[in-house]
Design an enzyme around this catalytic site. Structure first.
Site, PDB file in Angstrom:
ATOM      1  N   HIS A  67       0.833  -1.204   0.000  1.00 39.58           N
ATOM      2  CA  HIS A  67       0.000   0.000   0.000  1.00 39.58           C
ATOM      3  C   HIS A  67       0.869   1.256   0.000  1.00 39.58           C
ATOM      4  O   HIS A  67       0.674   2.165  -0.813  1.00 39.58           O
ATOM      5  CB  HIS A  67      -0.909  -0.022   1.236  1.00 39.58           C
ATOM      6  CG  HIS A  67      -1.793   1.168   1.379  1.00 39.58           C
ATOM      7  ND1 HIS A  67      -3.128   1.137   1.080  1.00 39.58           N
ATOM      8  CD2 HIS A  67      -1.533   2.431   1.789  1.00 39.58           C
ATOM      9  CE1 HIS A  67      -3.651   2.331   1.298  1.00 39.58           C
ATOM     10  NE2 HIS A  67      -2.693   3.134   1.735  1.00 39.58           N
ATOM     11  N   GLU A  68       1.844   1.289   0.900  1.00 36.95           N
ATOM     12  CA  GLU A  68       2.714   2.466   0.993  1.00 36.95           C
ATOM     13  C   GLU A  68       3.614   2.601  -0.233  1.00 36.95           C
ATOM     14  O   GLU A  68       3.907   3.708  -0.676  1.00 36.95           O
ATOM     15  CB  GLU A  68       3.546   2.423   2.277  1.00 36.95           C
ATOM     16  CG  GLU A  68       2.727   2.433   3.553  1.00 36.95           C
ATOM     17  CD  GLU A  68       1.703   3.553   3.635  1.00 36.95           C
ATOM     18  OE1 GLU A  68       1.975   4.664   3.146  1.00 36.95           O
ATOM     19  OE2 GLU A  68       0.626   3.307   4.190  1.00 36.95           O
ATOM     20  N   HIS A  71       1.789   4.460  -2.980  1.00 37.84           N
ATOM     21  CA  HIS A  71       1.908   5.912  -2.808  1.00 37.84           C
ATOM     22  C   HIS A  71       3.269   6.391  -3.319  1.00 37.84           C
ATOM     23  O   HIS A  71       3.365   7.374  -4.063  1.00 37.84           O
ATOM     24  CB  HIS A  71       1.791   6.305  -1.330  1.00 37.84           C
ATOM     25  CG  HIS A  71       0.432   6.170  -0.742  1.00 37.84           C
ATOM     26  ND1 HIS A  71      -0.674   6.854  -1.186  1.00 37.84           N
ATOM     27  CD2 HIS A  71      -0.005   5.417   0.295  1.00 37.84           C
ATOM     28  CE1 HIS A  71      -1.717   6.540  -0.459  1.00 37.84           C
ATOM     29  NE2 HIS A  71      -1.347   5.658   0.449  1.00 37.84           N
TER      30      HIS A  71
END
Length: 149
Positions: A67-68, A71
């Site tokens: 998820h990170e 980004h």
């Protein structure tokens, strides 16, 4: 898991799933409470909540790393890196990252309702944590006067 092991894990996941290198720093941050991790826009570093790994295990933690990294890579490619952007949603689904992290038991405080206001006219109730100035504010539904119950 140590900081160096975390760094190697993030670098390997980045190469395996995103086919791009992770060139910045990944670290644990014990102060994170309500989130599994965060991407820092200015420094491009990643921070992770170590309690997510302890409580929910490696599989869940890898989902947070993915998820990170979504980004991270989308921001560096100047594409939509925010949760609401279509680029982010598509990449997250493609790599199999987690949309939300699981809650850690005992981390969030129970929100208590201290004040309960009721409209004199329509009977609408308003539960509040903080006190409201009833001379200044009225019912949002009918503009009637509020009373503290």
């Amino acid at each position: 898991m140590k900081q160096s092991e975390l760094q190697k894990l993030v670098e390997s996941i980045s190469l395996e799933y995103f086919h791009r290198p992770f060139k910045h720093s990944a670290s644990f941050n014990n102060r994170l409470r309500t989130t599994g991790g965060r991407y820092l826009l200015k420094s491009h570093n990643l921070e992770f909540n170590p309690k997510q790994l302890e409580v929910h295990g490696m599989e869940s933690f890898i989902g947070i790393i993915k998820h990170e990294l979504c980004h991270y890579h989308l921001h560096l490619l100047k594409k939509g890196y925010r949760h609401r952007d279509q680029d982010f949603k598509q990449l997250l689904q493609k790599v199999g990252g987690s949309r939300y992290c699981q809650m850690i038991p005992g981390q969030r405080r129970e929100e208590t309702i201290k004040y309960l206001y009721q409209c004199k006219v329509c009977g609408q109730t308003y539960p509040r944590k903080r006190k409201v100035n009833i001379k200044k504010y009225g019912c949002g539904k009918c503009r009637g006067k509020l009373i503290l119950k």
